[in-house]
Design an enzyme around this catalytic site. Sequence first.
Site, PDB file in Angstrom:
ATOM      1  N   HIS A 177       8.034   5.121 -16.776  1.00 39.29           N
ATOM      2  CA  HIS A 177       8.969   6.137 -16.272  1.00 39.29           C
ATOM      3  C   HIS A 177       8.458   7.539 -16.597  1.00 39.29           C
ATOM      4  CE1 HIS A 177      12.259   2.925 -17.072  1.00 39.29           C
ATOM      5  NE2 HIS A 177      12.194   3.060 -15.766  1.00 39.29           N
ATOM      6  N   LYS A 185      26.379  -4.099 -15.092  1.00 41.55           N
ATOM      7  CA  LYS A 185      25.222  -4.449 -15.938  1.00 41.55           C
ATOM      8  C   LYS A 185      25.465  -3.961 -17.361  1.00 41.55           C
ATOM      9  CE  LYS A 185      20.808  -4.140 -13.500  1.00 41.55           C
ATOM     10  NZ  LYS A 185      19.654  -3.241 -13.427  1.00 41.55           N
TER      11      LYS A 185
HETATM   12  O1  PNS Z   1      15.874   1.432 -12.867  1.00 37.77           O
HETATM   13  P1  PNS Z   1      16.467   0.665 -11.719  1.00 37.77           P
HETATM   14  O2  PNS Z   1      17.655  -0.152 -12.182  1.00 37.77           O
HETATM   15  O3  PNS Z   1      15.454  -0.140 -10.963  1.00 37.77           O
HETATM   16  O4  PNS Z   1      17.014   1.781 -10.681  1.00 37.77           O
HETATM   17  C1  PNS Z   1      17.667   1.427  -9.474  1.00 37.77           C
HETATM   18  C2  PNS Z   1      18.505   2.614  -8.987  1.00 37.77           C
HETATM   19  C3  PNS Z   1      19.513   3.013 -10.071  1.00 37.77           C
HETATM   20  C4  PNS Z   1      17.612   3.792  -8.688  1.00 37.77           C
HETATM   21  C5  PNS Z   1      19.245   2.181  -7.677  1.00 37.77           C
HETATM   22  O5  PNS Z   1      19.933   0.993  -7.909  1.00 37.77           O
HETATM   23  C6  PNS Z   1      20.212   3.255  -7.206  1.00 37.77           C
HETATM   24  O6  PNS Z   1      19.809   4.222  -6.583  1.00 37.77           O
HETATM   25  N1  PNS Z   1      21.520   3.089  -7.549  1.00 37.77           N
HETATM   26  C7  PNS Z   1      22.552   4.048  -7.265  1.00 37.77           C
HETATM   27  C8  PNS Z   1      23.574   3.508  -6.259  1.00 37.77           C
HETATM   28  C9  PNS Z   1      23.049   3.672  -4.847  1.00 37.77           C
HETATM   29  O7  PNS Z   1      22.812   4.769  -4.372  1.00 37.77           O
HETATM   30  N2  PNS Z   1      22.863   2.519  -4.172  1.00 37.77           N
HETATM   31  C10 PNS Z   1      22.349   2.481  -2.813  1.00 37.77           C
HETATM   32  C11 PNS Z   1      20.834   2.440  -2.809  1.00 37.77           C
HETATM   33  S1  PNS Z   1      20.220   2.468  -1.156  1.00 37.77           S
END
Ligand code: PNS
Length: 159
Positions: free
Chosen positions: A17, A41
């Site tokens: 990251h 989660k």
């Molecule tokens: O570190 P991660 O868990 O792989 O990150 C995933 C994350 C948080 C970037 C993704 O799940 C996200 O953008 N979540 C926010 C909710 C959202 O906008 N969902 C629609 C995505 S198209």
Amino acid sequence: MRRAVCPGSFDPITNGHLDIIGRASKLYDVVHVAVMINKSKQGLFTVEERLDLIREVTAEYGNIEIEAFHGLLVDFCKQRDIPAIVKGLRAVSDFDYELQMAQMNIGLSGVETLFVPTNPTYSFLSSSLVKEVATWGGDVAHLVPPQVLSALTDRLPKP
Ligand code: PNS
């Protein structure tokens, strides 16, 4: 001001990251790091703990803003006038899901997604693997910043 966001769960932040955030910080005036809250989660670290760790390990960059957000990433972007999401791509296996999210996000709101190839040193790295290896006493010192290593050591029971 050119702004971008690096979103994630960051439970906890890893060197992978940090590599992406550091590279984004050279390309944009301000990089927002968004800890996206997923209530279904259960994390190892609380959202506040994750924010504190990110704050400590990104302090040297000087242009990072760190916040938690509950909701859609595109709403986070809209509210802060952020036109771009920066994501690391570790391997082809990341691509399918990342492409879907990128296409959904641009369709929802016009926010672009820029993919940065992960440093090959970290192409296998994820927060979940770090937690699993550390849980069983494996050495993760080369995979996370020292502050995160110390937080993991304090949080996890001795194997
Ligand atoms: O570190 P991660 O868990 O792989 O990150 C995933 C994350 C948080 C970037 C993704 O799940 C996200 O953008 N979540 C926010 C909710 C959202 O906008 N969902 C629609 C995505 S198209």
